[in-house]
Design a protein around this motif. Structure first.
Motif, PDB file in Angstrom:
ATOM      1  N   VAL A 105      -4.108  13.895  -2.401  1.00  0.00           N
ATOM      2  CA  VAL A 105      -3.514  12.503  -1.760  1.00  0.00           C
ATOM      3  C   VAL A 105      -4.192  11.315  -2.269  1.00  0.00           C
ATOM      4  CG1 VAL A 105      -3.001  11.271   0.447  1.00  0.00           C
ATOM      5  CG2 VAL A 105      -2.982  13.820   0.330  1.00  0.00           C
ATOM      6  N   GLU A 106      -3.691  10.360  -2.790  1.00  0.00           N
ATOM      7  CA  GLU A 106      -4.014   9.290  -3.582  1.00  0.00           C
ATOM      8  C   GLU A 106      -3.430   7.900  -2.928  1.00  0.00           C
ATOM      9  OE1 GLU A 106      -6.354   7.344  -6.773  1.00  0.00           O
ATOM     10  OE2 GLU A 106      -6.276   9.402  -6.021  1.00  0.00           O
ATOM     11  N   MET A 107      -4.476   7.055  -2.649  1.00  0.00           N
ATOM     12  CA  MET A 107      -3.925   5.853  -2.027  1.00  0.00           C
ATOM     13  C   MET A 107      -3.845   4.871  -3.160  1.00  0.00           C
ATOM     14  SD  MET A 107      -6.880   5.287   0.839  1.00  0.00           S
ATOM     15  CE  MET A 107      -8.240   5.853  -0.245  1.00  0.00           C
ATOM     16  N   PHE A 108      -2.938   3.772  -3.227  1.00  0.00           N
ATOM     17  CA  PHE A 108      -2.658   2.824  -3.978  1.00  0.00           C
ATOM     18  C   PHE A 108      -2.229   1.504  -3.731  1.00  0.00           C
ATOM     19  CE2 PHE A 108      -0.802   0.606  -7.743  1.00  0.00           C
ATOM     20  CZ  PHE A 108      -1.548   1.202  -8.735  1.00  0.00           C
ATOM     21  N   SER A 109      -2.924   0.366  -4.254  1.00  0.00           N
ATOM     22  CA  SER A 109      -2.698  -0.754  -3.557  1.00  0.00           C
ATOM     23  C   SER A 109      -2.273  -1.922  -4.577  1.00  0.00           C
ATOM     24  CB  SER A 109      -3.775  -1.414  -2.761  1.00  0.00           C
ATOM     25  OG  SER A 109      -4.015  -0.544  -1.593  1.00  0.00           O
ATOM     26  N   TYR A 110      -1.123  -2.614  -4.409  1.00  0.00           N
ATOM     27  CA  TYR A 110      -0.807  -3.982  -5.090  1.00  0.00           C
ATOM     28  C   TYR A 110      -1.389  -4.893  -4.380  1.00  0.00           C
ATOM     29  CZ  TYR A 110       2.250  -0.896  -7.921  1.00  0.00           C
ATOM     30  OH  TYR A 110       2.933   0.129  -8.795  1.00  0.00           O
ATOM     31  N   ARG A 114       0.856  -1.235   0.048  1.00  0.00           N
ATOM     32  CA  ARG A 114      -0.043   0.005  -0.001  1.00  0.00           C
ATOM     33  C   ARG A 114       0.655   1.237  -0.161  1.00  0.00           C
ATOM     34  NH1 ARG A 114      -2.754  -3.084   4.372  1.00  0.00           N
ATOM     35  NH2 ARG A 114      -4.537  -4.312   3.315  1.00  0.00           N
ATOM     36  N   TYR A 115       0.476   2.279  -0.863  1.00  0.00           N
ATOM     37  CA  TYR A 115       1.291   3.374  -0.910  1.00  0.00           C
ATOM     38  C   TYR A 115       0.181   4.596  -0.827  1.00  0.00           C
ATOM     39  CZ  TYR A 115       5.068   0.631  -2.725  1.00  0.00           C
ATOM     40  OH  TYR A 115       6.219  -0.425  -3.061  1.00  0.00           O
TER      41      TYR A 115
END
Length: 235
Positions: A91-96, A60-61
């Motif tokens: 502000v953006e969340m990003f998940s792999y 998670r970023y």
């Protein structure tokens, strides 16, 4: 992460932004680079061509960046204030994550967005976006819309999308997994979600403004303003 605002064409294309919405993106022809409209693009390209380790769960970023959008086709709608602008911060969340975990991760991102809306004391609704209104990359998208009293309508403040393997296939982001006693690789799932933009300021000011022009600071935000409870008009 403070992410780059300039990305290569293969990263912009890999995230699905050079489809029907390509006219909303700024292109620097001399260098053949694109200005991002969201840090999702840079975060998706961060592990491009890599095999990531998801054994301990999703990676998670959170990305903080300036964002640029041409707003082509808006025809002046909402362009006089800060609702619809060419440059803003987000502000953006990003998940792999593994494909099997993507639906649960999507609900987690949505829950974080709803927690933010609650802390800001905003009346809102969640829209499960119809398939025909989805972009090329998202398999499912939730929009969180806050009420705007002056416009007598709901305005989208945040959204979160489950892109499944669309972006990872194009950007070459994979994970290792065991099948029938041997190790293979497969694309991961990617998900994104907005946590905050300058657009929030409009909803916060409108929903908490008092008859004398002052604005009550939502309790959830007071700790970030030194305990300030009311914003008083100047002059």
């Amino acid at each position: 992460m403070i992410t780059p605002t300039l990305v290569k064409p293969e990263v912009m294309a890999g995230t699905g932004f050079l489809g029907k919405h390509a006219d909303e993106i700024y292109h620097l022809g001399t260098d053949d680079l694109y200005l991002v409209g969201t840090s999702e693009v840079a975060l998706a390209g961060y592990h491009s061509g890599e095999i990531v380790d998801l054994a301990d769960g999703p990676k998670r970023y959170a990305g903080w960046s300036a964002c640029y959008r041409r707003e082509a086709g808006s025809y002046g709608k909402d362009t006089r204030g800060i609702i619809r602008v060419h440059q803003f911060h987000k502000v953006e969340m990003f998940s792999y994550c593994r494909v099997e975990d993507a639906a649960a991760e999507h609900q987690r991102l949505l829950a974080w967005e709803e927690q933010m809306l609650a802390k800001a004391g905003l009346p809102y609704r969640v829209i499960d976006t119809a398939a025909g209104d989805l972009g090329s990359s998202a398999a499912r998208k939730f929009d969180c819309e806050a009420w705007l009293p002056t416009q007598n309508r709901y305005l989208e403040l945040t959204s979160t999308s489950n892109c499944t393997t669309f972006q990872a296939r194009r950007l070459g982001v994979r994970e290792r997994f065991e099948v029938e006693g041997r190790t293979e690789t497969r694309p991961v799932a990617t998900l994104n979600g907005t946590l905050a933009t300058t657009r929030w300021i409009v909803a916060i000011l409108e929903n908490h403004q008092q008859p004398d022009g002052s604005v009550v600071v939502p309790e959830g935000l007071r700790g970030y303003l030194g305990g300030l409870e009311v914003l008083e008009p100047v002059g």
